[in-house]
Design an enzyme around this catalytic site. Structure first.
Site, PDB file in Angstrom:
ATOM      1  N   HIS A   1      27.745  39.062  27.230  1.00 45.44           N
ATOM      2  CA  HIS A   1      27.754  38.956  28.692  1.00 45.44           C
ATOM      3  C   HIS A   1      26.473  38.310  29.217  1.00 45.44           C
ATOM      4  O   HIS A   1      25.749  38.882  30.038  1.00 45.44           O
ATOM      5  CB  HIS A   1      27.956  40.331  29.316  1.00 45.44           C
ATOM      6  CG  HIS A   1      28.590  40.261  30.682  1.00 45.44           C
ATOM      7  ND1 HIS A   1      29.067  41.370  31.340  1.00 45.44           N
ATOM      8  CD2 HIS A   1      28.823  39.220  31.518  1.00 45.44           C
ATOM      9  CE1 HIS A   1      29.565  41.031  32.508  1.00 45.44           C
ATOM     10  NE2 HIS A   1      29.418  39.717  32.645  1.00 45.44           N
TER      11      HIS A   1
ATOM     12  N   GLU B   1      35.722  44.139  24.676  1.00 45.71           N
ATOM     13  CA  GLU B   1      35.901  45.585  24.764  1.00 45.71           C
ATOM     14  C   GLU B   1      34.838  46.264  23.895  1.00 45.71           C
ATOM     15  O   GLU B   1      34.670  45.914  22.733  1.00 45.71           O
ATOM     16  CB  GLU B   1      37.293  45.976  24.274  1.00 45.71           C
ATOM     17  CG  GLU B   1      38.430  45.501  25.165  1.00 45.71           C
ATOM     18  CD  GLU B   1      38.479  46.234  26.499  1.00 45.71           C
ATOM     19  OE1 GLU B   1      37.716  47.230  26.661  1.00 45.71           O
ATOM     20  OE2 GLU B   1      39.265  45.823  27.366  1.00 45.71           O
TER      21      GLU B   1
END
Length: 338
Positions: A304, A285
């Protein structure tokens, strides 16, 4: 007959990575190239994960009939203003930056590049499994601390015994989400002589050697839990405090899927309590507790990078450009989503 194509690059898929493949298509494709400003992100809800302003993109379109995009947003207003557009090639698996409903209503075909990142994400998940089971993050942190304390001597013959880990052989892995990536992970785990459990409410027949179970049983039995489910309203917060409490003591969690699947505050508590042996997160998050997670010695955190390989780019281009050439030849599109 020539087809006029606008190729829009971004920070993840730059023009330089696309140009050679596009130009190799031959003289029937006439391409123009542009790049969005990655920091220009007006509110375009419900579109997600985009870079660029449609108002700026509109000034580039001219008489182009095909758009090739990765992160550039394609809105209803953009398609309505440029009614000559007949095809949008989105070089990603989830075209969340495209208004698919508008495209369908306006008769604009949209294609995506499904599973282009499956091999690379699978590789990362398996690598994380090895690192966590072998306690590599903790071992490395111990060396950092020794170096910072000025302890230059290292008895490498025996110091490794302080970080006794586990091999995957004989352990059980639980795969949450049994799509393209989950299936590849299961295949790799079987090669590592693991027991493989899978949970996916949309799958009724797993591949050989894989046992379909409910989510609670998967938690109870798994030494490794790896997440490969899609981000939906149903999967939001899937890994909550109850999920984590049901996991084996000392088990490890891997998330190379989407941050919305995990209640990261609950995960932080489970790690701090010692209930979990470790976690590897390739997604977090953006305004969550990732700094606190990153500070733990048994956590691997990456921004990511699961699909960030040259081969993933190449697979995406091959899939997308193949559909472009089908469009030019009047053939059915292989990966049409609108």
């Amino acid at each position: 007959m020539q087809t006029s194509v606008l190729v829009i690059g971004d920070s993840y898929m730059p023009v330089e990575a696309m140009r050679p493949a596009v130009e190799a298509l031959g003289p029937e494709i006439v391409a123009t190239y542009a790049t969005v400003d990655p920091d220009d992100r007006p509110d375009l809800s419900p579109l997600r994960e985009y870079q660029g302003d449609p108002a700026v993109i509109s000034t580039w379109i001219g008489d182009h009939t095909v758009l090739i995009v990765h992160a550039a947003p394609v809105t209803r207003a953009l398609l309505e203003r440029h009614r000559q557009i007949r095809l949008v090639v989105c070089l990603r698996g989830g075209p969340v930056n495209i208004d698919l409903a508008a495209a369908s209503e306006l008769g604009v075909a949209v294609v995506n590049t499904p599973a282009k990142n499956a091999p690379s994400v699978c590789d990362l998940a398996i690598a994380y499994m090895h690192l966590l089971l072998r306690r590599v993050p903790q071992a490395r942190q111990s060396l950092v601390e020794r170096a910072q304390a000025g302890q230059r001597h290292l008895d490498s013959a025996f110091v490794g015994g302080q970080w006794m880990g586990r091999e995957p052989r004989g352990l059980t892995i639980g795969v949450v989400g049994y799509g393209a990536i989950g299936r590849l992970v299961a295949e790799q785990a079987l090669r590592h002589e693991m027991t493989v459990l899978a949970y996916d409410p949309f799958v009724t027949q797993p591949t050989a050697g894989v046992e379909l179970v409910d989510l609670h049983e998967l938690c109870l039995r798994s030494d490794v839990v790896t997440l490969h489910a899609k981000a939906t309203a149903e999967t939001a917060g899937l890994v909550d405090a109850a999920f984590l409490a049901a996991m084996k003591s000392g088990a490890v969690l891997i998330n190379t899927s989407r941050e919305s699947l995990v209640d990261e505050t609950a995960l932080l508590a489970a790690l701090r309590s010692g209930h979990l042996g470790g976690a590897a997160l390739d997604v977090c998050e953006p305004d969550g507790v990732w700094p606190e997670l990153c500070a733990l010695p048994n956590v691997i955190l990456t921004p990511h990078v699961g699909g960030a390989t040259a081969q993933t780019r190449q697979r995406g281009l091959e899939l997308g450009l193949a559909d472009l050439m089908r469009h030019v030849g009047g053939e059915p599109l292989a990966h049409r989503v609108a």
